[in-house]
Write a protein that holds these residues in place. Structure first.
Motif, mmCIF file in Angstrom:
data_model
loop_
_atom_site.group_PDB
_atom_site.id
_atom_site.type_symbol
_atom_site.label_atom_id
_atom_site.label_comp_id
_atom_site.label_asym_id
_atom_site.label_seq_id
_atom_site.Cartn_x
_atom_site.Cartn_y
_atom_site.Cartn_z
ATOM 1 N N THR A 727 0.986 -1.040 0.000
ATOM 2 C CA THR A 727 0.218 -0.129 0.081
ATOM 3 C C THR A 727 0.753 1.329 0.096
ATOM 4 O OG1 THR A 727 -0.105 -0.031 2.297
ATOM 5 C CG2 THR A 727 -2.151 -1.073 1.378
ATOM 6 N N LEU A 728 0.545 2.277 -0.466
ATOM 7 C CA LEU A 728 1.283 3.823 -0.819
ATOM 8 C C LEU A 728 0.653 4.615 0.368
ATOM 9 C CD1 LEU A 728 1.246 4.024 -4.672
ATOM 10 C CD2 LEU A 728 2.543 2.443 -3.192
ATOM 11 N N SER A 729 1.573 5.587 0.818
ATOM 12 C CA SER A 729 0.807 6.468 1.856
ATOM 13 C C SER A 729 -0.006 7.138 1.358
ATOM 14 C CB SER A 729 2.135 7.385 2.193
ATOM 15 O OG SER A 729 3.127 6.701 2.734
ATOM 16 N N CYS A 730 -0.466 7.337 -0.140
ATOM 17 C CA CYS A 730 -1.404 8.325 -0.338
ATOM 18 C C CYS A 730 -2.819 7.703 -0.318
ATOM 19 C CB CYS A 730 -1.154 8.682 -1.747
ATOM 20 S SG CYS A 730 -1.267 7.411 -3.111
ATOM 21 N N ALA A 789 7.038 0.505 -2.326
ATOM 22 C CA ALA A 789 6.282 2.032 -2.141
ATOM 23 C C ALA A 789 7.644 2.880 -2.010
ATOM 24 C CB ALA A 789 5.302 2.076 -1.252
ATOM 25 N N ILE A 790 7.572 4.159 -2.589
ATOM 26 C CA ILE A 790 8.812 4.996 -2.293
ATOM 27 C C ILE A 790 8.078 6.286 -1.179
ATOM 28 C CG2 ILE A 790 10.301 6.338 -3.692
ATOM 29 C CD1 ILE A 790 10.259 3.494 -4.712
ATOM 30 N N THR A 791 7.640 5.601 -0.258
ATOM 31 C CA THR A 791 7.252 6.701 0.673
ATOM 32 C C THR A 791 8.517 7.437 1.039
ATOM 33 O OG1 THR A 791 5.461 5.101 1.646
ATOM 34 C CG2 THR A 791 6.380 7.009 2.881
ATOM 35 N N PHE A 792 8.276 8.673 1.269
ATOM 36 C CA PHE A 792 9.664 9.454 1.278
ATOM 37 C C PHE A 792 9.999 9.453 2.697
ATOM 38 C CE2 PHE A 792 11.912 13.503 2.591
ATOM 39 C CZ PHE A 792 12.656 13.425 1.618
ATOM 40 N N ILE A 808 11.393 18.514 2.517
ATOM 41 C CA ILE A 808 11.377 18.784 0.976
ATOM 42 C C ILE A 808 9.947 19.549 1.068
ATOM 43 C CG2 ILE A 808 12.665 16.936 0.482
ATOM 44 C CD1 ILE A 808 10.094 15.626 -0.334
ATOM 45 N N ASP A 809 9.792 20.097 0.002
ATOM 46 C CA ASP A 809 8.563 20.841 -0.456
ATOM 47 C C ASP A 809 7.282 20.066 -0.230
ATOM 48 O OD1 ASP A 809 9.957 22.818 -3.206
ATOM 49 O OD2 ASP A 809 9.986 23.237 -0.911
ATOM 50 N N PHE A 810 6.343 20.506 0.253
ATOM 51 C CA PHE A 810 5.093 19.633 0.482
ATOM 52 C C PHE A 810 4.581 19.115 -0.669
ATOM 53 C CE2 PHE A 810 0.431 18.998 0.824
ATOM 54 C CZ PHE A 810 0.368 18.240 2.056
ATOM 55 N N ALA A 811 4.661 19.857 -1.721
ATOM 56 C CA ALA A 811 4.149 19.340 -3.213
ATOM 57 C C ALA A 811 4.848 17.968 -3.587
ATOM 58 C CB ALA A 811 4.338 20.357 -4.175
ATOM 59 N N LYS A 812 6.209 18.285 -3.385
ATOM 60 C CA LYS A 812 7.145 17.042 -3.620
ATOM 61 C C LYS A 812 6.940 15.612 -2.571
ATOM 62 C CE LYS A 812 11.376 18.967 -5.658
ATOM 63 N NZ LYS A 812 12.683 19.048 -5.498
ATOM 64 N N GLN A 813 6.659 15.953 -1.226
ATOM 65 C CA GLN A 813 6.314 15.029 -0.284
ATOM 66 C C GLN A 813 5.138 14.303 -0.781
ATOM 67 O OE1 GLN A 813 6.168 15.996 3.456
ATOM 68 N NE2 GLN A 813 5.441 14.059 4.392
ATOM 69 N N VAL A 814 3.851 15.079 -1.420
ATOM 70 C CA VAL A 814 2.888 14.565 -1.942
ATOM 71 C C VAL A 814 2.952 13.669 -3.012
ATOM 72 C CG1 VAL A 814 0.436 14.941 -2.816
ATOM 73 C CG2 VAL A 814 1.273 16.314 -0.880
ATOM 74 N N ARG A 871 14.842 9.255 -0.726
ATOM 75 C CA ARG A 871 14.145 8.995 -2.068
ATOM 76 C C ARG A 871 15.352 8.039 -2.783
ATOM 77 N NH1 ARG A 871 15.774 13.642 -4.548
ATOM 78 N NH2 ARG A 871 16.671 14.206 -2.839
ATOM 79 N N SER A 872 16.029 7.227 -2.228
ATOM 80 C CA SER A 872 17.218 6.214 -2.454
ATOM 81 C C SER A 872 16.380 4.591 -2.424
ATOM 82 C CB SER A 872 18.476 6.309 -1.898
ATOM 83 O OG SER A 872 18.382 6.133 -0.535
ATOM 84 N N ILE A 873 16.694 3.969 -3.475
ATOM 85 C CA ILE A 873 16.228 2.652 -3.556
ATOM 86 C C ILE A 873 17.277 1.749 -3.724
ATOM 87 C CG2 ILE A 873 14.706 0.982 -4.857
ATOM 88 C CD1 ILE A 873 13.265 3.361 -3.484
ATOM 89 N N LEU A 874 17.352 0.763 -2.950
ATOM 90 C CA LEU A 874 18.409 -0.229 -2.985
ATOM 91 C C LEU A 874 17.838 -1.632 -3.821
ATOM 92 C CD1 LEU A 874 21.250 -1.946 -2.159
ATOM 93 C CD2 LEU A 874 20.091 -2.518 -0.109
ATOM 94 N N ILE A 875 18.601 -1.835 -4.898
ATOM 95 C CA ILE A 875 18.203 -3.068 -5.716
ATOM 96 C C ILE A 875 19.217 -4.026 -5.515
ATOM 97 C CG2 ILE A 875 17.252 -1.531 -7.224
ATOM 98 C CD1 ILE A 875 19.503 -2.006 -9.232
ATOM 99 N N GLY A 876 18.886 -5.572 -5.343
ATOM 100 C CA GLY A 876 19.753 -6.510 -4.960
ATOM 101 C C GLY A 876 19.332 -7.551 -6.216
ATOM 102 N N GLY A 877 20.472 -8.022 -6.686
ATOM 103 C CA GLY A 877 20.336 -9.221 -7.639
ATOM 104 C C GLY A 877 21.595 -9.961 -7.930
ATOM 105 N N GLU A 878 22.186 -9.654 -8.914
ATOM 106 C CA GLU A 878 23.612 -10.200 -9.207
ATOM 107 C C GLU A 878 24.464 -9.183 -8.479
ATOM 108 O OE1 GLU A 878 24.243 -9.746 -13.359
ATOM 109 O OE2 GLU A 878 22.316 -11.094 -13.889
#
Length: 1147
Positions: A727-730, A789-792, A808-814, A871-878
């Motif tokens: 689920t997303l925060s929105c 989800a990319i919840t800030f 960050i700006d409220f608009a960006k957080q939304v 706003r950073s995402i860790l990807i794991g695979g190879e």
């Protein structure tokens, strides 16, 4: 509150261990954790109408023994630990024997020698053991000695079937013989041997081979290599006949082994001294080299012996009845010769009837999973998926059919904030291709009556006691009553409960007075509070007649007739009591970092509370006498509003959800109100109902039930199975899942086509069909490997990521609250080098639609995604890599950028997790200043579960400057000397299948799945920011340790979100914190959590001690106690097994 864990069972494993006739019409079904009594197997749905009794430990074998001397039945249960429990007809334990041997056989066979009072059983794969017993004093008991279980014979290979029978041994003595089928697991071959007893004294019986070790030809080699090992043991079956011999049947041959020295045997006129081989059971067999799946059989063979010969009835894997007849031509009594006609074989399909599910798909064929003998010629057929049949093979009649819910949970989690719903998805019985979505929650039922469908958007509406509904339009300010136009361009501010229209250009806002029908309170443009039934006015200090300052107003009449008014502005609260300002405005900057959305003052005879709601979905409760905050509760991520119904019923709602608060002097009870609508506004109708305006400008009359009900809502998905969701925060109602969709080719049969897709469903209204993104059309052949989800998240601890502490700006957080990222696997396609495998979407929280924004080709396989900080995402695979997402507000576009090095991990990744900062002592913080910028370099810790290397600890070095540029993250290994002491404990084990972690306000818990069924819990106090010496000398003793055994291998171990509990006490929340969702093979589903209520914990402990004997027994079986531990003093009260306690409560 002392540390504790509680294991609750949502669904138990369904596999049937054994089944027996019980009385004239009844049947006993033994499963892994229970005994089920079906009262009448002549009636359909006998399984659903059965009564279940939970047993201790985990059953792997069972046998119903009829003791003839006292006409008593005893049920024998072989436990996974090797113990054998003996139950009487009321399922009370009459004896319990610890054999000291851990069972390792595929199937377990019980044989009771009534002559010698010995039970023979194959406890180990290649061995038969004997256990002496006594039936004196009209009860059964084992002879308990230090060497109770003795091996009587060891075979070269694992036993897959064994049958006892009477015959004449070479010495001319009547004796017991045991025919044994064996499986060579490595060679995938079947072997046969018969052993017989010598000597008649119980403790002096020897066993020797009567028919030597013989290989049996089967057609298992026809199948492919991977399938061969699964079906080899079923390619042959065994039957015995007293004083005749033993019979082995395969698809290639039928074998008649003669062990009797009582008569000679001639088959088709030829003397057969030891072995006759006839035709096989597969009438379609043409060639040993033919490539197809071989016919397989079940161990249950019905044998009918009469004057005409011997008839064998066998059920095959193609759901057919095979009859093998060995016809007796003549018995020469003088020469003692039996003359037989060779085997004749016929086959006919079983016509099993079941209810058609009436869906747009064909009914899938049966797959027989097991067969059990009941009585005479009756059999119980267990068919996958989800069907039980009782048939009589004598006349091929079907007595009854019953469904068995083999629905299997694949993924579960909780959605919501402090008040949650549990959502589960998985495969639905009785079909391969059906999925399900189910929600569970304690909620309040409603009755909804449609009133009007308004033609335009409305700004406000009111309900009057005469039953009239008034509203004013958004664009034209037209006033309507009951869908009739009353006044165009009206200046009406409010319509009171008495139906009076309030019109005054000087009024800023106006609200009805609670507990005072028809009266109202207002704020005027000149900065005063006024009441329609009072002449006095009160000046608001520092009033600002400014559109940027929003004033909120509430007013309540007390029992003594005085009024309390409350004004909110700029996150300050001003209380006016009896037309006087009694104290300075209270500033809520410490309690709130967002804007107040609504206020409400509750007053009763001896109770007064001040309620404050904010735009982030929280409610705060204050004591109005001293301004002390009594409680805070997060219900949503959106703006909350109040609607007071009267009689202590307060409704709190957002656009997504509504909750009822039942207020008293000692507590506030809060529950979800079940509503399928988006909620625009509510208006009180009476103490148990309100008028609801939804997002489509439709009005409904909603009546709220007074009672709280445990609710379960489900949706069946005919061709979709959801394997994971977020689920997303929105939005707290729209849930996004990875699903497997099954196509229907032209032949009408569903196929397991590789259609991996995204789906969206509404957890508040499962009547709405789910939506699909149709990704297989855009990215054919790809598989969605993960989603997040990319919840800030600005900061992990509040103590590092210095510059990200600036909001960050409220608009960006939304914008970030709406984001979803998925990873694609192209391994089955040829597009991997050019197409994006990291995709970014956003959710429209009103329509549930997903919009694609951006895609990146990482050029490496991705197995797992983890939302990190800033706003950073860790990807794991190879390998492991970090990507950062940026949002350009003016251009309304998203960008994704690589911000780390590539770290090779050396094997497929099963899990990635971040240990809480309280376990990782940060001391290397560097501040680098130059004339142009300031840079902060800090460290974090990452744990990665590698299928080959186990749990690896890695160091993250994060560099960030005060410019708008991206993070820079360096991933590097950690020296073994610097590893967390926890890992030194865990890494002693060879195979780790899953790891998960939760952090509460006072405890950190790591759960580790080891060797399939073992769950290990490592936990310690969550002492924030320890001293350096404590951090460096953490030591093994810092962690406590519990290990428990589950009945089946674990396939999912998922951390559940824990909501921090602050100032808790007034608002009653669930009495359990849920830590981990555990799913096992065979439909097992469990929640591991902790009791957070002292009263409930005391009750659990009392029950634990009150059922001391059973619980000690259970704790030994699941590994919490040693075999030698006895009594309540040995019970580990840290762990509560609520599975057995719940079963005891139901009795």
């Amino acid at each position: 509150m002392e540390q504790n864990f509680i294991l609750s069972e949502l669904s138990a494993p369904k596999t049937i261990i054994n089944s027996f006739q019980y009385g004239d019409k009844g049947m006993l079904i033994v499963q892994r954790e229970s005994i089920r009594v079906c009262r009448d197997i002549q009636r359909n749905e006998f399984y659903g109408d059965s009564d279940a009794t939970m047993t201790t430990g985990y059953n792997v074998g069972a046998y119903l023994f009829h003791e003839l001397s006292n006409s008593t039945q005893y049920l024998f249960l072989l436990k996974e630990t090797g113990a054998i429990e003996v139950l009487d007809s009321r399922f009370k334990t009459v004896d319990l024997l610890d054999t000291g041997i851990k069972p390792t056989s595929k199937n377990y066979f019980f044989f009771f020698s009534l002559d010698t009072n010995i039970l023979y059983i194959n406890l180990e794969g290649t061995k038969i053991h004997k256990l002496p017993y006594s039936t004196k004093r009209e009860t059964f008991s084992f002879i308990h000695t230090n060497t109770t279980a003795k091996v009587i014979y060891t075979f070269p290979h694992d036993i897959i079937n064994m049958q006892p029978y009477k015959d004449i041994n070479p010495d001319g003595e009547e004796c017991t013989m045991i025919a044994v089928l064996m499986e060579d697991v490595e060679a995938n071959n079947i072997f046969f041997e018969v052993i017989g007893e010598k000597g008649r004294r119980p403790y002096n019986i020897e066993w020797s081979s009567i028919i030597n070790y013989t290989e049996i030809a089967t057609d298992s080699l026809k199948s492919n290599t991977s399938y061969r090992s699964q079906i080899c043991s079923k390619t042959a079956t065994l039957a015995v006949v007293d004083f005749v011999g033993s019979f082995v049947f395969t698809s290639l041959n039928s074998h008649f082994f003669i062990s009797s020295n009582y008569t000679l045997h001639h088959v088709d006129g030829i003397n057969v001294p030891r072995l006759y081989i006839g035709p096989g059971l597969d009438l379609t067999t043409t060639s040993v080299t033919e490539s197809r799946d071989p016919l397989t059989f079940f161990k249950e063979v019905v044998v009918v012996e009469d004057f005409s010969g011997i008839l064998f009835k066998i059920i095959s894997s193609n759901v057919s009845l095979i009859e093998i007849k060995l016809t007796l031509i003549h018995f020469d009594e003088e020469q003692l010769i039996r003359h037989w006609k060779g085997f004749t074989i016929k086959q006919q399909p079983l016509l099993l009837e079941r209810e058609n599910l009436n869906e747009e798909r064909p009914v899938e064929p049966f797959q027989l999973s097991n067969i059990f003998s009941l009585a005479n010629t009756s059999l119980l057929l267990s068919c996958f998926p989800g069907n039980l049949f009782v048939i009589d093979v004598n006349d091929l009649t079907q007595h009854s059919h019953s469904g068995i819910d083999y629905s299997s949970v694949i993924y579960s989690n909780f959605i919501g904030q402090d008040i949650t719903k549990k959502v589960s998805t998985g495969t639905a019985s009785p079909s391969y291709y059906r999925g399900f979505i189910t929600t569970y929650f304690d909620g309040i039922l409603t009755e909804k009556t449609f009133i009007y469908d308004l033609q335009t958007s409305i700004r406000n509406f009111w309900y009057s006691k005469s039953g009239d509904i008034w509203w004013i339009t958004e664009e034209d300010d037209d006033l309507f009553c009951n869908n009739e136009l009353i006044e165009k361009q009206s200046n009406t501010i409010q319509v009171t409960y008495n139906g009076e229209m309030v019109r005054d250009h000087q009024i800023v806002c106006s609200v009805p007075t609670i507990n005072d029908e028809g009266n109202f309170c207002s704020i005027t443009k000149d900065g005063h509070i006024s009441w329609n039934d009072e002449t006095e006015r009160v000046k608001i200090p520092n009033f600002k007649d400014n559109l940027l300052v929003r004033y909120l107003l509430g007013c309540t009449k007390r029992k003594d007739g005085s009024k309390v008014s409350i004004i909110s502005f700029e996150n300050k609260l001003l209380l006016v009591e009896d037309m006087k300002i009694t104290r300075a405005p209270k500033n809520l900057k410490k309690e709130l970092n967002v804007t107040i959305s609504d206020i409400f003052f509750y007053s009763d005879v001896d109770t007064e509370y001040l309620f404050v709601a904010d735009i982030d979905g929280r409610i705060l409760v204050f004591n109005p006498k001293n301004n002390a905050m009594l409680d805070v509760c997060k219900l949503d991520n959106k703006r909350l509003k109040f609607c007071y119904l009267g009689e202590s019923n307060l409704v709190v709602y957002s656009i997504d959800n509504a909750f009822r608060l039942k207020i008293s002097s000692s507590e506030i009870l809060m529950n979800i109100i079940e509503l399928p609508f988006f909620i625009h506004k509510l208006a009180k109708r009476n103490s148990s109902s309100f008028i609801l305006l939804n997002e489509n400008n439709s009005l409904y009359d909603v009546t709220v039930d007074n009672e709280v009900t445990s609710l379960k809502r489900s949706m069946i998905l005919p061709s979709t199975i959801i394997t994971k969701f977020v689920t997303l925060s929105c939005s707290s109602r729209y849930t996004i899942g990875i699903c497997q969709r099954y196509s229907k080719p032209d032949d009408g049969h569903l196929s397991r086509a590789n259609l991996s897709d995204l789906c969206i469903f509404d957890t508040n209204n499962l009547d709405i069909p789910i939506k699909y993104m149709d990704l297989p059309l855009k990215y054919p052949g790809t598989i969605i490997s993960d989603l997040t989800a990319i919840t800030f998240k600005e900061d992990k601890s509040g103590q590092f990521m210095t510059f990200t502490n600036e909001r960050i700006d409220f608009a960006k957080q939304v914008a970030f609250d709406k984001l979803l990222m998925i990873s694609l696997d192209y391994s089955a396609t040829d597009q991997e080098d050019s197409s994006p495998n990291l995709l970014l979407f956003s959710l429209d929280e009103m329509t549930g639609d997903l919009q694609f924004h951006y895609g990146v080709n990482t050029r490496r396989r991705i197995d797992r995604l983890l939302n990190y900080y800033n706003r950073s995402i860790l990807i794991g695979g190879e390998c492991l890599e970090f990507y950062q997402i940026d949002y350009l507000l003016k251009e309304n576009i998203f960008l994704i950028e690589l911000v780390s090095n590539k770290f090779e991990i050396g094997g497929p990744i099963l899990e990635m997790t971040l240990p809480p900062i309280t376990l990782v002592y940060h001391k290397d913080i560097k501040n680098i200043k130059t004339k142009k910028r300031k840079t902060v370099v800090e460290e974090d810790t990452l744990l990665v579960l590698n299928i080959f290397k186990g749990i690896q600890q890695l160091k993250l070095t994060i560099e960030e400057n005060d410019h708008k540029g991206p993070l820079r993250i360096q991933i590097s290994p950690v020296l073994s000397s610097k590893e967390l002491s926890l890992l030194k404990n865990i890494q002693t084990h060879d195979m780790i299948f899953a790891v998960a972690m939760v952090e509460t306000s006072d405890m950190v818990v790591f759960a580790v799945c080891v060797n399939g069924k073992e769950l290990q819990l490592y936990y310690r106090s969550n002492n924030p920011y320890p001293e350096e010496e404590e951090a460096e000398e953490e030591g093994e003793n810092a962690y406590s340790y519990i290990e428990i055994l589950l009945p089946m291998p674990i396939i999912q171990l998922e951390s559940l979100r824990i909501t921090p509990r602050k100032n808790q006490g007034l608002i009653q929340r669930p009495k359990l914190d849920n830590y981990f969702m555990i799913t096992t093979q065979d439909s097992g589903s469990y929640i591991l959590g902790s009791v957070t209520d002292e009263g409930m914990l005391s009750e659990q402990k009392f029950e634990l001690k009150n059922r001391e004997k059973k619980m000690v027994e259970q704790y030994k079986y699941i590994g919490l106690l040693n075999k030698d531990d006895e009594g309540t003093a040995d019970l580990d009260l840290t762990f509560i097994d609520d599975r057995l306690l719940s079963a005891c409560r139901k009795k």
